[in-house]
Design a protein around this motif. Sequence first.
Motif, PDB file in Angstrom:
ATOM      1  N   VAL B  89       0.854  -1.209   0.000  1.00  0.00           N
ATOM      2  CA  VAL B  89       0.000   0.000   0.000  1.00  0.00           C
ATOM      3  C   VAL B  89       0.883   1.250   0.000  1.00  0.00           C
ATOM      4  CG1 VAL B  89      -1.755   1.317   1.240  1.00  0.00           C
ATOM      5  CG2 VAL B  89      -1.914  -1.174   1.155  1.00  0.00           C
ATOM      6  N   ALA B  90       1.891   1.265   0.864  1.00  0.00           N
ATOM      7  CA  ALA B  90       2.799   2.422   0.918  1.00  0.00           C
ATOM      8  C   ALA B  90       3.488   2.630  -0.427  1.00  0.00           C
ATOM      9  CB  ALA B  90       3.839   2.219   2.029  1.00  0.00           C
ATOM     10  N   ASN B  91       3.934   1.527  -1.016  1.00  0.00           N
ATOM     11  CA  ASN B  91       4.614   1.588  -2.319  1.00  0.00           C
ATOM     12  C   ASN B  91       3.679   2.130  -3.402  1.00  0.00           C
ATOM     13  OD1 ASN B  91       6.657   0.659  -4.431  1.00  0.00           O
ATOM     14  ND2 ASN B  91       4.844  -0.502  -4.988  1.00  0.00           N
ATOM     15  N   THR B  92       2.446   1.683  -3.389  1.00  0.00           N
ATOM     16  CA  THR B  92       1.494   2.095  -4.425  1.00  0.00           C
ATOM     17  C   THR B  92       1.187   3.583  -4.321  1.00  0.00           C
ATOM     18  OG1 THR B  92       0.530  -0.113  -4.484  1.00  0.00           O
ATOM     19  CG2 THR B  92      -0.811   1.676  -5.379  1.00  0.00           C
ATOM     20  N   ILE B  93       0.912   4.054  -3.108  1.00  0.00           N
ATOM     21  CA  ILE B  93       0.554   5.468  -2.949  1.00  0.00           C
ATOM     22  C   ILE B  93       1.763   6.366  -3.266  1.00  0.00           C
ATOM     23  CG2 ILE B  93      -0.165   7.219  -1.269  1.00  0.00           C
ATOM     24  CD1 ILE B  93      -1.883   4.944   0.032  1.00  0.00           C
ATOM     25  N   ALA B  94       2.941   5.970  -2.819  1.00  0.00           N
ATOM     26  CA  ALA B  94       4.143   6.769  -3.122  1.00  0.00           C
ATOM     27  C   ALA B  94       4.462   6.734  -4.614  1.00  0.00           C
ATOM     28  CB  ALA B  94       5.334   6.249  -2.303  1.00  0.00           C
ATOM     29  N   GLY B  95       4.324   5.568  -5.225  1.00  0.00           N
ATOM     30  CA  GLY B  95       4.621   5.436  -6.658  1.00  0.00           C
ATOM     31  C   GLY B  95       3.666   6.240  -7.520  1.00  0.00           C
ATOM     32  N   ASN B  96       2.396   6.235  -7.119  1.00  0.00           N
ATOM     33  CA  ASN B  96       1.404   7.009  -7.873  1.00  0.00           C
ATOM     34  C   ASN B  96       1.721   8.504  -7.839  1.00  0.00           C
ATOM     35  OD1 ASN B  96      -1.767   5.190  -7.325  1.00  0.00           O
ATOM     36  ND2 ASN B  96       0.091   4.582  -8.361  1.00  0.00           N
ATOM     37  N   ALA B  97       2.367   8.955  -6.767  1.00  0.00           N
ATOM     38  CA  ALA B  97       2.676  10.393  -6.639  1.00  0.00           C
ATOM     39  C   ALA B  97       3.640  10.872  -7.723  1.00  0.00           C
ATOM     40  CB  ALA B  97       3.242  10.681  -5.251  1.00  0.00           C
ATOM     41  N   ARG B  98       4.318   9.950  -8.388  1.00  0.00           N
ATOM     42  CA  ARG B  98       5.227  10.362  -9.480  1.00  0.00           C
ATOM     43  C   ARG B  98       4.476  10.978 -10.649  1.00  0.00           C
ATOM     44  NH1 ARG B  98      10.506   6.962 -10.061  1.00  0.00           N
ATOM     45  NH2 ARG B  98       9.932   6.837 -12.261  1.00  0.00           N
ATOM     46  N   GLN B  99       3.190  10.689 -10.740  1.00  0.00           N
ATOM     47  CA  GLN B  99       2.410  11.321 -11.797  1.00  0.00           C
ATOM     48  C   GLN B  99       2.435  12.841 -11.606  1.00  0.00           C
ATOM     49  OE1 GLN B  99      -1.467   9.618 -12.126  1.00  0.00           O
ATOM     50  NE2 GLN B  99      -1.823  10.470 -14.158  1.00  0.00           N
ATOM     51  N   TYR B 100       2.507  13.292 -10.357  1.00  0.00           N
ATOM     52  CA  TYR B 100       2.574  14.731 -10.069  1.00  0.00           C
ATOM     53  C   TYR B 100       4.023  15.207  -9.951  1.00  0.00           C
ATOM     54  CZ  TYR B 100       2.157  19.103  -7.475  1.00  0.00           C
ATOM     55  OH  TYR B 100       2.274  20.408  -7.072  1.00  0.00           O
ATOM     56  N   PHE B 101       4.838  14.486  -9.195  1.00  0.00           N
ATOM     57  CA  PHE B 101       6.196  14.963  -8.894  1.00  0.00           C
ATOM     58  C   PHE B 101       7.194  14.659 -10.022  1.00  0.00           C
ATOM     59  CE2 PHE B 101       4.384  14.572  -4.591  1.00  0.00           C
ATOM     60  CZ  PHE B 101       4.701  15.814  -4.089  1.00  0.00           C
ATOM     61  N   GLY B 102       6.849  13.723 -10.899  1.00  0.00           N
ATOM     62  CA  GLY B 102       7.741  13.388 -12.001  1.00  0.00           C
ATOM     63  C   GLY B 102       8.690  12.253 -11.668  1.00  0.00           C
ATOM     64  N   SER B 103       9.453  11.846 -12.659  1.00  0.00           N
ATOM     65  CA  SER B 103      10.285  10.652 -12.514  1.00  0.00           C
ATOM     66  C   SER B 103      11.506  10.876 -11.627  1.00  0.00           C
ATOM     67  CB  SER B 103      10.726  10.144 -13.887  1.00  0.00           C
ATOM     68  OG  SER B 103      11.451  11.148 -14.563  1.00  0.00           O
ATOM     69  N   GLU B 104      11.778  12.129 -11.235  1.00  0.00           N
ATOM     70  CA  GLU B 104      12.875  12.383 -10.298  1.00  0.00           C
ATOM     71  C   GLU B 104      12.427  12.228  -8.842  1.00  0.00           C
ATOM     72  OE1 GLU B 104      16.210  12.952 -11.018  1.00  0.00           O
ATOM     73  OE2 GLU B 104      15.406  12.173 -12.885  1.00  0.00           O
ATOM     74  N   PHE B 105      11.203  11.806  -8.656  1.00  0.00           N
ATOM     75  CA  PHE B 105      10.690  11.468  -7.323  1.00  0.00           C
ATOM     76  C   PHE B 105      10.958   9.969  -7.157  1.00  0.00           C
ATOM     77  CE2 PHE B 105       7.164  10.313  -4.422  1.00  0.00           C
ATOM     78  CZ  PHE B 105       7.247  11.313  -3.478  1.00  0.00           C
ATOM     79  N   LEU B 106      12.109   9.664  -6.579  1.00  0.00           N
ATOM     80  CA  LEU B 106      12.571   8.270  -6.571  1.00  0.00           C
ATOM     81  C   LEU B 106      12.099   7.567  -5.306  1.00  0.00           C
ATOM     82  CD1 LEU B 106      16.219   8.910  -7.819  1.00  0.00           C
ATOM     83  CD2 LEU B 106      14.181   8.401  -9.174  1.00  0.00           C
ATOM     84  N   ILE B 107      11.534   6.394  -5.477  1.00  0.00           N
ATOM     85  CA  ILE B 107      11.003   5.674  -4.309  1.00  0.00           C
ATOM     86  C   ILE B 107      11.806   4.394  -4.060  1.00  0.00           C
ATOM     87  CG2 ILE B 107       8.696   6.616  -4.757  1.00  0.00           C
ATOM     88  CD1 ILE B 107       7.824   3.809  -5.581  1.00  0.00           C
ATOM     89  N   SER B 108      11.979   4.096  -2.795  1.00  0.00           N
ATOM     90  CA  SER B 108      12.700   2.872  -2.421  1.00  0.00           C
ATOM     91  C   SER B 108      11.733   1.694  -2.414  1.00  0.00           C
ATOM     92  CB  SER B 108      13.298   3.030  -1.014  1.00  0.00           C
ATOM     93  OG  SER B 108      12.270   2.957  -0.038  1.00  0.00           O
ATOM     94  N   VAL B 109      12.283   0.506  -2.269  1.00  0.00           N
ATOM     95  CA  VAL B 109      11.426  -0.639  -1.958  1.00  0.00           C
ATOM     96  C   VAL B 109      10.935  -0.453  -0.517  1.00  0.00           C
ATOM     97  CG1 VAL B 109      12.567  -2.220  -3.555  1.00  0.00           C
ATOM     98  CG2 VAL B 109      13.396  -2.038  -1.217  1.00  0.00           C
ATOM     99  N   PRO B 110       9.815  -1.085  -0.153  1.00  0.00           N
ATOM    100  CA  PRO B 110       9.266  -0.847   1.189  1.00  0.00           C
ATOM    101  C   PRO B 110      10.134  -1.438   2.308  1.00  0.00           C
ATOM    102  CG  PRO B 110       7.632  -1.902  -0.257  1.00  0.00           C
ATOM    103  CD  PRO B 110       8.950  -1.971  -0.960  1.00  0.00           C
ATOM    104  N   ILE B 111      10.178  -0.702   3.403  1.00  0.00           N
ATOM    105  CA  ILE B 111      10.696  -1.241   4.662  1.00  0.00           C
ATOM    106  C   ILE B 111       9.465  -1.427   5.542  1.00  0.00           C
ATOM    107  CG2 ILE B 111      12.089  -0.753   6.722  1.00  0.00           C
ATOM    108  CD1 ILE B 111      13.617   1.280   4.852  1.00  0.00           C
ATOM    109  N   VAL B 112       9.308  -2.583   6.143  1.00  0.00           N
ATOM    110  CA  VAL B 112       8.116  -2.832   6.951  1.00  0.00           C
ATOM    111  C   VAL B 112       8.501  -2.960   8.416  1.00  0.00           C
ATOM    112  CG1 VAL B 112       6.214  -4.434   7.393  1.00  0.00           C
ATOM    113  CG2 VAL B 112       6.872  -3.901   5.044  1.00  0.00           C
ATOM    114  N   LEU B 113       7.776  -2.228   9.250  1.00  0.00           N
ATOM    115  CA  LEU B 113       8.014  -2.251  10.685  1.00  0.00           C
ATOM    116  C   LEU B 113       6.770  -2.778  11.380  1.00  0.00           C
ATOM    117  CD1 LEU B 113       9.524   1.316  10.790  1.00  0.00           C
ATOM    118  CD2 LEU B 113      10.812  -0.807  10.918  1.00  0.00           C
TER     119      LEU B 113
END
Lengths: 125, 170
Positions: B89-113
């Motif tokens: 879920v975290a990955n999906t919501i953060a990844g979708n934000a690239r539609q606004y922030f662009g491809s320089e909005f780099l996301i990591s793989v998830p860390i789960v706590l």
Amino acid sequence: MLGTRGKLLIVDDSSTIRRSIERHILSDRVTEIYQAANGHQAMELFERYGPEFVTMDLTMPEMDGLTCISKMMALKPDTRLMVISALGDAETAIEAVERGANEYVVKPFSAEDLNLALANLVAGS
Amino acid sequence: MNDEEIKVFIDGVVRYFQRVTGEPAAVDPPYLKGEASVTLDFTGVIGISGRRRGAVYFTSGAEQLTELLHRLGEKKVGFSDHQDLVGEVANTIAGNARQYFGSEFLISVPIVLCGRSDKISFPRHLKSFVIPITWRSHRSYLIICLERAAADRDAPGPSSRSDVIVARQT
């Protein structure tokens, strides 16, 4: 490739997503299904089994999906490959297609979205 | 972060629940995180780099994750499934934000706590915005903690350090 029967490789670091994709394969054109959780596993399975169809996540540990697409297409350019990724920007989608992806589906997907996309993938349309 | 940027993430939350479950989630007005804990049973953390730096957190109780997993077609649900889904879920919501922030909005793989407040620290030099989410009476939170990267700012301040620590496990 149109109408081919063949093997499917599902690549995603989420086991939930891999199972979800597997459940939505309704076509009898898919004869066997393999699953990989990262790019390295994906390449091992790809080289061993030579699947005709691939679903590919992009953000994964060890080897990302874009790198994986390039390697797969270099080995077997007629593979039908669909990206299923959360990355929603147009630049990434264009790059994936330039590297050889046939389809690009942005997560989150509904069951209907996934059914249609997978049917297109295996039908070669 | 401005209102428009926060709305990108609110839209991402609404889209996630609507698409995956067919039922919309209700989102309460975002607020600045204070000292009070907002972390629940499982938290997925996505590190952000590139033109923005920081992290996106999605935190949820086990009950909500179980119900989401059932909606996704899972029959038997266990601890590892909760871990997997909260990261997704975290990955999906953060990844979708690239539609606004662009491809320089780099996301990591998830860390789960796993576990509640004392296991997660948030960057103290950044404002963290909390977006409360209610879906089928279950509460969860999206927490956004972002700054512009040094190269993307006019005048780098004290928050321009390169090693933002977004989470740690004790």
